[in-house]
Motif scaffolding. Sequence first.
Motif, PDB file in Angstrom:
ATOM      1  N   TYR A 278      29.484  24.213 -26.145  1.00 24.52           N
ATOM      2  CA  TYR A 278      28.162  23.836 -26.649  1.00 24.52           C
ATOM      3  C   TYR A 278      27.664  24.847 -27.678  1.00 24.52           C
ATOM      4  CZ  TYR A 278      26.678  19.943 -23.592  1.00 24.52           C
ATOM      5  OH  TYR A 278      26.516  18.725 -22.979  1.00 24.52           O
ATOM      6  N   VAL A 289      21.530  17.025 -34.041  1.00 27.86           N
ATOM      7  CA  VAL A 289      21.928  17.258 -32.652  1.00 27.86           C
ATOM      8  C   VAL A 289      21.178  16.248 -31.801  1.00 27.86           C
ATOM      9  CG1 VAL A 289      21.833  18.827 -30.672  1.00 27.86           C
ATOM     10  CG2 VAL A 289      22.382  19.734 -32.949  1.00 27.86           C
ATOM     11  N   LEU A 291      21.070  15.243 -27.823  1.00 30.20           N
ATOM     12  CA  LEU A 291      21.557  15.735 -26.530  1.00 30.20           C
ATOM     13  C   LEU A 291      20.796  15.036 -25.421  1.00 30.20           C
ATOM     14  CD1 LEU A 291      22.190  19.478 -25.716  1.00 30.20           C
ATOM     15  CD2 LEU A 291      20.932  18.056 -24.109  1.00 30.20           C
ATOM     16  N   ASN A 293      20.486  15.065 -21.215  1.00 27.81           N
ATOM     17  CA  ASN A 293      20.886  15.847 -20.048  1.00 27.81           C
ATOM     18  C   ASN A 293      19.918  15.587 -18.906  1.00 27.81           C
ATOM     19  OD1 ASN A 293      21.571  18.684 -18.565  1.00 27.81           O
ATOM     20  ND2 ASN A 293      23.208  18.043 -19.964  1.00 27.81           N
ATOM     21  N   LEU A 318      16.170  15.707 -27.994  1.00 24.67           N
ATOM     22  CA  LEU A 318      16.549  15.876 -26.592  1.00 24.67           C
ATOM     23  C   LEU A 318      16.049  14.686 -25.793  1.00 24.67           C
ATOM     24  CD1 LEU A 318      15.588  19.635 -25.992  1.00 24.67           C
ATOM     25  CD2 LEU A 318      17.754  18.703 -26.836  1.00 24.67           C
ATOM     26  N   ALA A 360      26.352  14.940 -25.440  1.00 24.89           N
ATOM     27  CA  ALA A 360      25.760  15.448 -26.675  1.00 24.89           C
ATOM     28  C   ALA A 360      26.590  14.986 -27.853  1.00 24.89           C
ATOM     29  CB  ALA A 360      25.674  16.978 -26.654  1.00 24.89           C
ATOM     30  N   ILE A 362      26.904  16.185 -31.970  1.00 23.43           N
ATOM     31  CA  ILE A 362      26.490  17.168 -32.971  1.00 23.43           C
ATOM     32  C   ILE A 362      27.162  16.818 -34.295  1.00 23.43           C
ATOM     33  CG2 ILE A 362      26.501  19.607 -33.610  1.00 23.43           C
ATOM     34  CD1 ILE A 362      26.333  20.283 -30.643  1.00 23.43           C
ATOM     35  N   ARG A 399      26.134   8.455 -30.592  1.00 21.89           N
ATOM     36  CA  ARG A 399      24.832   8.716 -31.205  1.00 21.89           C
ATOM     37  C   ARG A 399      24.001   7.429 -31.266  1.00 21.89           C
ATOM     38  NH1 ARG A 399      26.394  10.320 -35.565  1.00 21.89           N
ATOM     39  NH2 ARG A 399      26.190  12.578 -35.388  1.00 21.89           N
TER      40      ARG A 399
END
Length: 449
Positions: A278, A289, A291, A293, A318, A360, A362, A399
């Motif tokens: 990461y 980015v 992500l 979680n 996020l 994630a 990136i 994505r």
Amino acid sequence: MALSMLPPQAPERDGNSARLLVGGVALFPQALQAIEQAKQEVRIETYIFADDSVGEAFCEAMCNAAARGVTVRLVLDGFGGTEGIQTWAPRLKQHGVKVRVFRPEGFVFKPSPRRLRRMHRKMIAVDGQTAFVGGINLIDDMNHENERKELMRANARVEKPVQFSFGKSGVLSARDLQVNMDLLDQDLGPRYDFAVALQGPVVHDIWHSMEWLWLQIGPGGKVTDTFNSDWWKRRIAQYRDTLAQHRAQALPPTAGKVKVQLAVRDNFRLRRRIERAYLQALGRAQSTVVLANAYFLPGRKMRNAIVAARRRGVVVKLLLQGRIEYRFQHYATQYLYSSLLDEGVEVYEYLPGFLHAKVAVIDSNWATVGSSNLDPLSSLFAREANVIVHNREFAGQLRKELIQAIERGGRQVLPHDHAQRPFKARALSWLCYKLMLLAVFVGGFGSRY
């Protein structure tokens, strides 16, 4: 001698196929079909093996495979896999399935850091040719009974009229901590999670990693972290032979054009493997980015890497847990919002169901899917497994899925609204986060987190 046999970091493997699977509804039929078609061996590792229709389907598939002469191995965690241990393990053993339990819970509670060292991986491998890796347990996506029980236990603990004082600025009562049980009754959708179906040379590394974990589990579910136990010394010869066979085996044939790397976290030389992956990807980020979680309590280095990317002009989104599953973690995570929002990080809370993803994306060609949360348990204690995929098409697909989840079910946390929360909510977040930090430092892991 045992230390020299520790598995090294798995290399990047070219020539794989990698298919993104969203939810158990996509994973389970494909995994069950692979088990039904197995000719030699099936290996499964799971944290939860639920007593529901999904658990029954996998139990039946494993029993049928064993009846055909296929070697079937199952590793269950001793804490998360309680339902499977009680409900399915006796039947599986009766039909010839080999079952090992990773650190079973005893009848007597003994406070020990070792109880936090769980087997949190979710992997299925068949005949050394096909594998499934991700964050999806063997449980129906709509089975929320565990979450319901957790909330009911949490509410029961605050029935007594206890008060917590915060100086002259106010008082927080225990009843203010109660959870709205309606959260479990209002249009609760399926658990949101991911896995990857893999074929190609990377399956070689997954197969060997599962062999290594299998051999580490000793009599009664004991797990070696030092290699000093007598049972492990007796098992060294067995592992040496297995290692020699592994090195002599040819890699599975190429199945595509995707570069994939297995990243595992153990309590040996690969303690920080997933975290470093990461950090390296965040350090190279140039544009975006995204992500998602489930349990987001990253350490200082991870938070600094996210902020540094944002300061370079990288768009950072996020997607975090919006529904209260574990109250302590939920409120502690909210304490981190202010510092992230102040830097321009976009924070969204997922509301249609329980978020369980650990993924994630990136930039345009780096993605990871797996079992590892960004919290102390995953970073410091648990055995975890992620795959890192270097492929533009796969990253684009993941994505797109995450952006759609944000748009259709994400509630954006706005800086002004977050700053204007009631004092009691802000105090509760502060308290939970500081208690989490205290636990990490008392455990002797402050310098690593």
